[in-house]
Design a protein around this motif. Structure first.
Motif, PDB file in Angstrom:
ATOM      1  N   THR A 299      -4.410  11.236  -5.490  1.00  7.96           N
ATOM      2  CA  THR A 299      -4.333  11.628  -4.079  1.00  7.96           C
ATOM      3  C   THR A 299      -5.542  11.197  -3.256  1.00  7.96           C
ATOM      4  O   THR A 299      -6.689  11.366  -3.669  1.00  7.96           O
ATOM      5  CB  THR A 299      -4.135  13.151  -3.977  1.00  7.96           C
ATOM      6  OG1 THR A 299      -2.867  13.487  -4.550  1.00  7.96           O
ATOM      7  CG2 THR A 299      -4.159  13.624  -2.531  1.00  7.96           C
ATOM      8  N   LEU A 300      -5.252  10.676  -2.085  1.00 10.89           N
ATOM      9  CA  LEU A 300      -6.240  10.321  -1.063  1.00 10.89           C
ATOM     10  C   LEU A 300      -6.284  11.429  -0.015  1.00 10.89           C
ATOM     11  O   LEU A 300      -5.239  11.834   0.500  1.00 10.89           O
ATOM     12  CB  LEU A 300      -5.848   8.992  -0.399  1.00 10.89           C
ATOM     13  CG  LEU A 300      -6.455   8.660   0.962  1.00 10.89           C
ATOM     14  CD1 LEU A 300      -7.947   8.397   0.843  1.00 10.89           C
ATOM     15  CD2 LEU A 300      -5.755   7.458   1.593  1.00 10.89           C
ATOM     16  N   VAL A 301      -7.488  11.921   0.292  1.00 10.99           N
ATOM     17  CA  VAL A 301      -7.668  12.933   1.329  1.00 10.99           C
ATOM     18  C   VAL A 301      -8.669  12.390   2.342  1.00 10.99           C
ATOM     19  O   VAL A 301      -9.808  12.078   1.982  1.00 10.99           O
ATOM     20  CB  VAL A 301      -8.183  14.267   0.749  1.00 10.99           C
ATOM     21  CG1 VAL A 301      -8.335  15.309   1.869  1.00 10.99           C
ATOM     22  CG2 VAL A 301      -7.238  14.782  -0.328  1.00 10.99           C
TER      23      VAL A 301
ATOM     24  N   ILE B  35       4.904   6.905  -0.918  1.00 14.74           N
ATOM     25  CA  ILE B  35       3.788   7.814  -0.648  1.00 14.74           C
ATOM     26  C   ILE B  35       4.304   9.225  -0.397  1.00 14.74           C
ATOM     27  O   ILE B  35       5.170   9.446   0.454  1.00 14.74           O
ATOM     28  CB  ILE B  35       2.970   7.356   0.574  1.00 14.74           C
ATOM     29  CG1 ILE B  35       2.394   5.963   0.353  1.00 14.74           C
ATOM     30  CG2 ILE B  35       1.856   8.358   0.868  1.00 14.74           C
ATOM     31  CD1 ILE B  35       1.295   5.869  -0.673  1.00 14.74           C
ATOM     32  N   ALA B  36       3.757  10.186  -1.153  1.00 11.39           N
ATOM     33  CA  ALA B  36       4.016  11.608  -0.910  1.00 11.39           C
ATOM     34  C   ALA B  36       2.931  12.145   0.016  1.00 11.39           C
ATOM     35  O   ALA B  36       1.830  11.600   0.102  1.00 11.39           O
ATOM     36  CB  ALA B  36       4.017  12.376  -2.222  1.00 11.39           C
TER      37      ALA B  36
ATOM     38  N   TYR C 113       0.809  -1.216   0.000  1.00  9.48           N
ATOM     39  CA  TYR C 113       0.000   0.000   0.000  1.00  9.48           C
ATOM     40  C   TYR C 113       0.849   1.277   0.000  1.00  9.48           C
ATOM     41  O   TYR C 113       0.375   2.324  -0.450  1.00  9.48           O
ATOM     42  CB  TYR C 113      -0.912   0.027   1.225  1.00  9.48           C
ATOM     43  CG  TYR C 113      -1.981  -1.033   1.233  1.00  9.48           C
ATOM     44  CD1 TYR C 113      -3.226  -0.812   0.646  1.00  9.48           C
ATOM     45  CD2 TYR C 113      -1.769  -2.271   1.843  1.00  9.48           C
ATOM     46  CE1 TYR C 113      -4.221  -1.778   0.675  1.00  9.48           C
ATOM     47  CE2 TYR C 113      -2.756  -3.244   1.867  1.00  9.48           C
ATOM     48  CZ  TYR C 113      -3.981  -2.995   1.277  1.00  9.48           C
ATOM     49  OH  TYR C 113      -4.965  -3.951   1.298  1.00  9.48           O
ATOM     50  N   GLY C 114       2.026   1.208   0.578  1.00  6.01           N
ATOM     51  CA  GLY C 114       2.841   2.399   0.767  1.00  6.01           C
ATOM     52  C   GLY C 114       2.619   3.072   2.101  1.00  6.01           C
ATOM     53  O   GLY C 114       3.428   3.881   2.536  1.00  6.01           O
ATOM     54  N   GLY C 115       1.505   2.766   2.778  1.00  3.52           N
ATOM     55  CA  GLY C 115       1.223   3.390   4.062  1.00  3.52           C
ATOM     56  C   GLY C 115       0.186   2.622   4.845  1.00  3.52           C
ATOM     57  O   GLY C 115      -0.675   1.942   4.269  1.00  3.52           O
TER      58      GLY C 115
ATOM     59  N   LEU D 283      -2.387  12.198   0.877  1.00  4.00           N
ATOM     60  CA  LEU D 283      -1.382  11.166   0.628  1.00  4.00           C
ATOM     61  C   LEU D 283      -1.494  10.687  -0.809  1.00  4.00           C
ATOM     62  O   LEU D 283      -2.599  10.452  -1.304  1.00  4.00           O
ATOM     63  CB  LEU D 283      -1.565  10.009   1.610  1.00  4.00           C
ATOM     64  CG  LEU D 283      -1.463  10.394   3.092  1.00  4.00           C
ATOM     65  CD1 LEU D 283      -1.906   9.242   3.989  1.00  4.00           C
ATOM     66  CD2 LEU D 283      -0.049  10.837   3.450  1.00  4.00           C
ATOM     67  N   THR D 284      -0.345  10.523  -1.460  1.00  3.73           N
ATOM     68  CA  THR D 284      -0.327  10.204  -2.882  1.00  3.73           C
ATOM     69  C   THR D 284       0.651   9.086  -3.172  1.00  3.73           C
ATOM     70  O   THR D 284       1.839   9.182  -2.842  1.00  3.73           O
ATOM     71  CB  THR D 284       0.093  11.441  -3.711  1.00  3.73           C
ATOM     72  OG1 THR D 284      -0.721  12.551  -3.351  1.00  3.73           O
ATOM     73  CG2 THR D 284      -0.054  11.170  -5.193  1.00  3.73           C
TER      74      THR D 284
END
Length: 354
Positions: free
Chosen positions: A301-303, A319-320, A68-70, A156-157
């Motif tokens: 992007t997820l907010v 993840i940015a 997932y990255g996070g 998060l991106t």
């Protein structure tokens, strides 16, 4: 069978039962927005010991980070330092100092900092932490001590998706040319070189720059300029995936609000701005390319709103993160570490003599 053998078998059985019970007490789901998904861990009841669970189930968390990255830990009651520091200790080896920092933060001790202390009405664009240094953190962890009344999300991106969203022709150009970051210290519009390099000694800055493939100009005791060229695309050391890992759009003048941009350009030449990015050969990047890059971030992007006690562990190469404007009190703390030095630290075409 001796009494000692029986006791040993019972001990092993109890350990297995404890492991299964703790594992079953964690609820697993996903948070999703845009093209980014995160693993969400929540307790089945309030008595779950998160740190104890992490110690027994770290391989699962590491696998989720790669996929997932996070990961988000929600509902564990972690609104103070204790649980957050336990999470950091359990998941991030070798806490890393904030070297070449570019934003105002307050160090809270033991590798924990406040999140960027910009005014509440400002947006912080998406970026991977310290993508421009030679030794960046592989992991970064956030915790929410005070959730804002409105806004203040940390978008998060997934930068794997950002790379896939970009025009292949633009990706090819950056692969060949790299990107350059120009920073000017001492103009009062960013941290001093003393703050950024964690030293009062210019000779230490000279040594650091020489070791880090950074071109350094010293104008006087307060004013210096640095230039560094880096690859725009990196390869993850574990998954071998290619990722869009840079600050190209973040510090390009066109990403600033137009009144701010015009004000700065009226006062400074491009290479005298507090921060500026360009192609690795020093040529300016067209505003349209930056707009395309920013659109690729938005698409992925997820907010999601912060909840009190949330803790978020990210793979910094996958993840940015950023920050939305907010109203009301907001307190987010951060720690980073597990430093990584890639084999290809600087862009191969970088010639510091030019």
């Amino acid at each position: 069978m001796t009494a000692i053998d029986v006791a040993a078998r019972l001990s092993r059985l109890n350990a297995v039962r404890k492991s299964v019970a703790v594992t079953d007490l964690i609820l697993r789901s996903e948070l999703q927005g845009g093209q980014t998904r995160l693993r969400l861990f929540e307790p089945a009841h309030a008595a779950v010991d998160l740190i104890g669970w992490l110690q027994q189930n770290r391989p699962e968390v590491e696998a989720a980070l790669l996929q997932y990255g996070g990961v988000v830990f929600r509902g564990f009651g972690g609104d103070g330092n204790g649980l957050f520091q336990g999470l950091v200790k359990a998941t991030i080896p070798d806490i890393q100092p904030y070297m070449e920092g570019a934003t105002p933060r307050t160090q809270l001790g033991e590798g924990v900092y406040t999140s960027t202390e910009f005014p509440h009405d400002q947006t912080i664009a998406q970026h991977n932490e310290l993508s421009y240094v030679m030794r960046w953190p592989m992991k970064i962890c956030f915790a929410c001590r005070t959730a804002p009344a409105q806004g203040g999300e940390t978008p998060l991106t997934d930068v794997r998706r950002v790379l896939a969203n970009l025009d292949p022709a633009i990706v090819q150009q950056f692969s060949e040319r790299g990107w350059m970051l120009i920073r000017n210290y001492g103009n009062g519009l960013g941290p001093s070189w003393r703050k950024a390099f964690n030293t009062d000694d210019l000779d230490e800055v000279r040594r650091y720059c020489a070791q880090s493939d950074i071109a350094l100009e010293i104008f006087d005791e307060e004013h210096i300029r640095t230039r560094q060229v880096r690859p725009a695309i990196r390869q993850h050391p574990v998954s071998a995936e290619h990722v869009w890992f840079n600050h190209i759009a973040f510090w390009h003048p066109s990403s600033l609000p137009e009144p701010v941009r015009q004000g700065l350009l009226a006062q400074f030449a491009h290479d005298a701005l507090p921060y500026a990015t360009c192609w690795g050969d020093g040529q300016q990047i067209d505003d349209g390319i930056i707009a395309h890059i920013n659109a690729a971030y938005r698409q992925a992007t997820l907010v999601t709103p912060w909840q009190q006690g949330d803790m978020v562990l990210l793979d910094n190469m996958l993840i940015a993160h950023g920050r939305n404007p907010f109203q009301g009190p907001r307190a987010i703390v951060v720690a980073m570490g597990q430093p990584y030095v890639p084999a290809q630290a600087a862009h191969p075409t970088w010639d510091r003599t030019k």
